[in-house]
Scaffold this motif. Structure first.
Motif, PDB file in Angstrom:
ATOM      1  N   GLU A 136      -0.183   0.680 -14.233  1.00  0.00           N
ATOM      2  CA  GLU A 136      -0.427   1.687 -13.203  1.00  0.00           C
ATOM      3  C   GLU A 136      -1.923   1.875 -12.985  1.00  0.00           C
ATOM      4  OE1 GLU A 136       1.508   6.024 -12.227  1.00  0.00           O
ATOM      5  OE2 GLU A 136       0.581   5.762 -14.208  1.00  0.00           O
ATOM      6  N   ALA A 137      -2.693   1.888 -14.082  1.00  0.00           N
ATOM      7  CA  ALA A 137      -4.145   2.034 -13.967  1.00  0.00           C
ATOM      8  C   ALA A 137      -4.754   0.830 -13.262  1.00  0.00           C
ATOM      9  CB  ALA A 137      -4.760   2.202 -15.357  1.00  0.00           C
ATOM     10  N   LEU A 138      -4.185  -0.358 -13.493  1.00  0.00           N
ATOM     11  CA  LEU A 138      -4.663  -1.552 -12.803  1.00  0.00           C
ATOM     12  C   LEU A 138      -4.428  -1.422 -11.300  1.00  0.00           C
ATOM     13  CD1 LEU A 138      -5.684  -4.493 -12.732  1.00  0.00           C
ATOM     14  CD2 LEU A 138      -3.307  -5.203 -13.137  1.00  0.00           C
ATOM     15  N   ASP A 139      -3.289  -0.887 -10.941  1.00  0.00           N
ATOM     16  CA  ASP A 139      -2.976  -0.684  -9.521  1.00  0.00           C
ATOM     17  C   ASP A 139      -4.014   0.218  -8.865  1.00  0.00           C
ATOM     18  OD1 ASP A 139      -1.631  -0.672  -7.090  1.00  0.00           O
ATOM     19  OD2 ASP A 139      -0.272   0.933  -7.695  1.00  0.00           O
ATOM     20  N   SER A 140      -4.355   1.299  -9.542  1.00  0.00           N
ATOM     21  CA  SER A 140      -5.358   2.225  -8.998  1.00  0.00           C
ATOM     22  C   SER A 140      -6.729   1.569  -8.907  1.00  0.00           C
ATOM     23  CB  SER A 140      -5.441   3.472  -9.881  1.00  0.00           C
ATOM     24  OG  SER A 140      -4.198   4.162  -9.914  1.00  0.00           O
ATOM     25  N   ALA A 141      -7.074   0.775  -9.922  1.00  0.00           N
ATOM     26  CA  ALA A 141      -8.384   0.118  -9.930  1.00  0.00           C
ATOM     27  C   ALA A 141      -8.496  -0.900  -8.802  1.00  0.00           C
ATOM     28  CB  ALA A 141      -8.619  -0.562 -11.284  1.00  0.00           C
ATOM     29  N   VAL A 142      -7.432  -1.635  -8.560  1.00  0.00           N
ATOM     30  CA  VAL A 142      -7.457  -2.651  -7.503  1.00  0.00           C
ATOM     31  C   VAL A 142      -7.605  -2.006  -6.130  1.00  0.00           C
ATOM     32  CG1 VAL A 142      -6.032  -4.353  -6.305  1.00  0.00           C
ATOM     33  CG2 VAL A 142      -6.197  -4.408  -8.797  1.00  0.00           C
ATOM     34  N   ARG A 143      -6.925  -0.899  -5.931  1.00  0.00           N
ATOM     35  CA  ARG A 143      -6.995  -0.246  -4.620  1.00  0.00           C
ATOM     36  C   ARG A 143      -8.378   0.333  -4.342  1.00  0.00           C
ATOM     37  NH1 ARG A 143      -2.407   3.968  -4.225  1.00  0.00           N
ATOM     38  NH2 ARG A 143      -2.447   3.930  -6.522  1.00  0.00           N
ATOM     39  N   GLY A 144      -9.161   0.517  -5.393  1.00  0.00           N
ATOM     40  CA  GLY A 144     -10.506   1.039  -5.196  1.00  0.00           C
ATOM     41  C   GLY A 144     -11.579  -0.030  -5.150  1.00  0.00           C
ATOM     42  N   ARG A 145     -11.196  -1.289  -5.118  1.00  0.00           N
ATOM     43  CA  ARG A 145     -12.149  -2.398  -5.100  1.00  0.00           C
ATOM     44  C   ARG A 145     -11.821  -3.375  -3.970  1.00  0.00           C
ATOM     45  NH1 ARG A 145     -11.823  -1.004 -10.463  1.00  0.00           N
ATOM     46  NH2 ARG A 145     -13.700  -1.263 -11.749  1.00  0.00           N
ATOM     47  N   ARG A 146     -12.784  -4.136  -3.616  1.00  0.00           N
ATOM     48  CA  ARG A 146     -12.589  -5.203  -2.635  1.00  0.00           C
ATOM     49  C   ARG A 146     -12.941  -6.540  -3.295  1.00  0.00           C
ATOM     50  NH1 ARG A 146      -9.604  -4.363   1.682  1.00  0.00           N
ATOM     51  NH2 ARG A 146     -10.703  -6.092   2.683  1.00  0.00           N
ATOM     52  N   ALA A 147     -12.123  -7.527  -3.020  1.00  0.00           N
ATOM     53  CA  ALA A 147     -12.368  -8.849  -3.586  1.00  0.00           C
ATOM     54  C   ALA A 147     -13.477  -9.555  -2.804  1.00  0.00           C
ATOM     55  CB  ALA A 147     -11.088  -9.681  -3.552  1.00  0.00           C
ATOM     56  N   ARG A 174       4.843  -5.494  -9.331  1.00  0.00           N
ATOM     57  CA  ARG A 174       5.180  -5.948  -7.987  1.00  0.00           C
ATOM     58  C   ARG A 174       4.359  -5.200  -6.931  1.00  0.00           C
ATOM     59  NH1 ARG A 174      11.757  -6.065  -8.792  1.00  0.00           N
ATOM     60  NH2 ARG A 174      11.934  -8.265  -9.395  1.00  0.00           N
ATOM     61  N   ALA A 175       4.161  -3.909  -7.174  1.00  0.00           N
ATOM     62  CA  ALA A 175       3.374  -3.122  -6.228  1.00  0.00           C
ATOM     63  C   ALA A 175       1.948  -3.653  -6.141  1.00  0.00           C
ATOM     64  CB  ALA A 175       3.374  -1.650  -6.647  1.00  0.00           C
ATOM     65  N   VAL A 176       1.386  -4.038  -7.280  1.00  0.00           N
ATOM     66  CA  VAL A 176       0.027  -4.600  -7.288  1.00  0.00           C
ATOM     67  C   VAL A 176      -0.007  -5.897  -6.492  1.00  0.00           C
ATOM     68  CG1 VAL A 176      -1.805  -5.550  -8.738  1.00  0.00           C
ATOM     69  CG2 VAL A 176      -0.548  -3.528  -9.503  1.00  0.00           C
ATOM     70  N   ALA A 177       0.950  -6.782  -6.784  1.00  0.00           N
ATOM     71  CA  ALA A 177       0.982  -8.076  -6.093  1.00  0.00           C
ATOM     72  C   ALA A 177       1.195  -7.897  -4.595  1.00  0.00           C
ATOM     73  CB  ALA A 177       2.091  -8.947  -6.691  1.00  0.00           C
ATOM     74  N   SER A 216       4.215  -2.197  -0.492  1.00  0.00           N
ATOM     75  CA  SER A 216       3.659  -1.782  -1.774  1.00  0.00           C
ATOM     76  C   SER A 216       3.908  -0.305  -2.056  1.00  0.00           C
ATOM     77  CB  SER A 216       2.156  -2.078  -1.817  1.00  0.00           C
ATOM     78  OG  SER A 216       1.470  -1.383  -0.780  1.00  0.00           O
ATOM     79  N   ASP A 217       3.850   0.543  -1.037  1.00  0.00           N
ATOM     80  CA  ASP A 217       4.096   1.971  -1.259  1.00  0.00           C
ATOM     81  C   ASP A 217       5.527   2.212  -1.724  1.00  0.00           C
ATOM     82  OD1 ASP A 217       1.513   2.666  -0.554  1.00  0.00           O
ATOM     83  OD2 ASP A 217       2.019   3.042   1.554  1.00  0.00           O
ATOM     84  N   GLU A 218       6.468   1.502  -1.122  1.00  0.00           N
ATOM     85  CA  GLU A 218       7.871   1.664  -1.500  1.00  0.00           C
ATOM     86  C   GLU A 218       8.112   1.175  -2.926  1.00  0.00           C
ATOM     87  OE1 GLU A 218      12.348   0.344   0.098  1.00  0.00           O
ATOM     88  OE2 GLU A 218      10.539  -0.299   1.161  1.00  0.00           O
ATOM     89  N   ILE A 219       7.502   0.055  -3.273  1.00  0.00           N
ATOM     90  CA  ILE A 219       7.675  -0.475  -4.632  1.00  0.00           C
ATOM     91  C   ILE A 219       7.010   0.446  -5.645  1.00  0.00           C
ATOM     92  CG2 ILE A 219       7.276  -2.450  -6.132  1.00  0.00           C
ATOM     93  CD1 ILE A 219       7.127  -4.204  -3.669  1.00  0.00           C
ATOM     94  N   ARG A 220       5.852   0.961  -5.299  1.00  0.00           N
ATOM     95  CA  ARG A 220       5.133   1.864  -6.192  1.00  0.00           C
ATOM     96  C   ARG A 220       5.961   3.132  -6.450  1.00  0.00           C
ATOM     97  NH1 ARG A 220       1.015   1.981  -3.315  1.00  0.00           N
ATOM     98  NH2 ARG A 220      -0.018   0.186  -4.305  1.00  0.00           N
ATOM     99  N   ALA A 221       6.609   3.638  -5.418  1.00  0.00           N
ATOM    100  CA  ALA A 221       7.454   4.822  -5.573  1.00  0.00           C
ATOM    101  C   ALA A 221       8.637   4.524  -6.487  1.00  0.00           C
ATOM    102  CB  ALA A 221       7.950   5.291  -4.201  1.00  0.00           C
ATOM    103  N   ALA A 222       9.202   3.309  -6.395  1.00  0.00           N
ATOM    104  CA  ALA A 222      10.310   2.916  -7.272  1.00  0.00           C
ATOM    105  C   ALA A 222       9.857   2.849  -8.720  1.00  0.00           C
ATOM    106  CB  ALA A 222      10.864   1.567  -6.825  1.00  0.00           C
ATOM    107  N   ALA A 223       8.613   2.405  -8.931  1.00  0.00           N
ATOM    108  CA  ALA A 223       8.074   2.337 -10.285  1.00  0.00           C
ATOM    109  C   ALA A 223       7.925   3.726 -10.883  1.00  0.00           C
ATOM    110  CB  ALA A 223       6.725   1.620 -10.273  1.00  0.00           C
TER     111      ALA A 223
END
Length: 221
Positions: A206-217, A142-145, A117-124
């Motif tokens: 991008e904001a969704l990615d940040s929000a997901v990383r700050g939450r737990r399912a 893709r980074a989110v998934a 995910s870090d590599e894909i996020r950097a590509a984005a």
């Protein structure tokens, strides 16, 4: 023109008769006028009739050596021709691979995409920096998934679609379900519908990615 007297002392009647020996131009004009009447036009064969007749004539004229193909054998001959064409296609192109996916199939990841995910996020972010927001949206989603998969929240495979990710992840994070739906739709639009990605759409993913990383399912899918 012939004048006829109906009775002595009565006025003459005048009868105009068509010329008994019309000129060539008059005869041609009369024929054209007659043939352009509705009843003649309706009786003329349509292009479908002419095409069918041409095909029937072709079948009637088929010869294989000394063998003439009559009307009864015509369907058999036609089927044989179709089969022969299919055999030639098979010999030239081989058996089609039903499981072959094009580069534009409806999946999030390709078979050989093993990036983290870090590599894909950097590509984005790199794509966004150059103004290529279509690529940036695809990579960011893709980074989110990939992040959700790495964390064990949901499983993804090379055949997982963006719609599937958005739907399942939206169930994991109900408060973000609308954002997941938007991001999955943005992914499909730029990747499969040739829409041009916008910076606003990229920022939302991008904001969704940040929000997901700050939450737990609460559950995992």
């Amino acid at each position: 023109m012939t004048a006829l007297a109906s009775a002595p002392g009565m006025a003459y009647s005048v009868v105009v008769a068509a010329p008994l020996d019309p000129s060539a131009d008059e005869a041609r004009r009369s024929v054209v006028e007659e043939l352009t009447k509705p009843e003649y036009l309706a009786a003329q064969p349509t292009w479908i009739d002419r095409l069918a007749q041409t095909f029937n004539d072709w079948l009637d004229n088929l010869h294989f050596g000394d063998l003439d193909v009559n009307a009864d054998l015509a369907p058999v001959v036609l089927v044989a021709i179709v089969v022969a064409v299919l055999v030639v296609v098979f010999l030239v192109y081989g058996v089609p691979r039903l499981n072959r996916r094009s580069s534009r199939d409806a999946t999030v990841f390709g078979d050989d995409d093993e990036r983290g995910s870090d590599e894909i996020r950097a590509a984005a972010r790199s794509a966004a920096a150059t103004g290529d927001f279509s690529t940036a949206i695809v990579e960011q989603f893709r980074a989110v998934a990939r992040f959700l998969s790495e964390r064990g929240d949901l499983t993804t495979t090379p055949g997982t679609t963006a719609h599937s990710v958005g739907e399942r992840a939206g169930a994991l994070f109900p408060e973000l379900s609308a954002d997941f739906a938007f991001s999955a739709r943005a992914f499909d639009e730029v990747r499969y519908l040739d829409r041009v990605g916008t910076e606003d759409s990229f920022r939302r993913v991008e904001a969704l990615d940040s929000a997901v990383r700050g939450r737990r399912a609460a559950v995992r899918l």
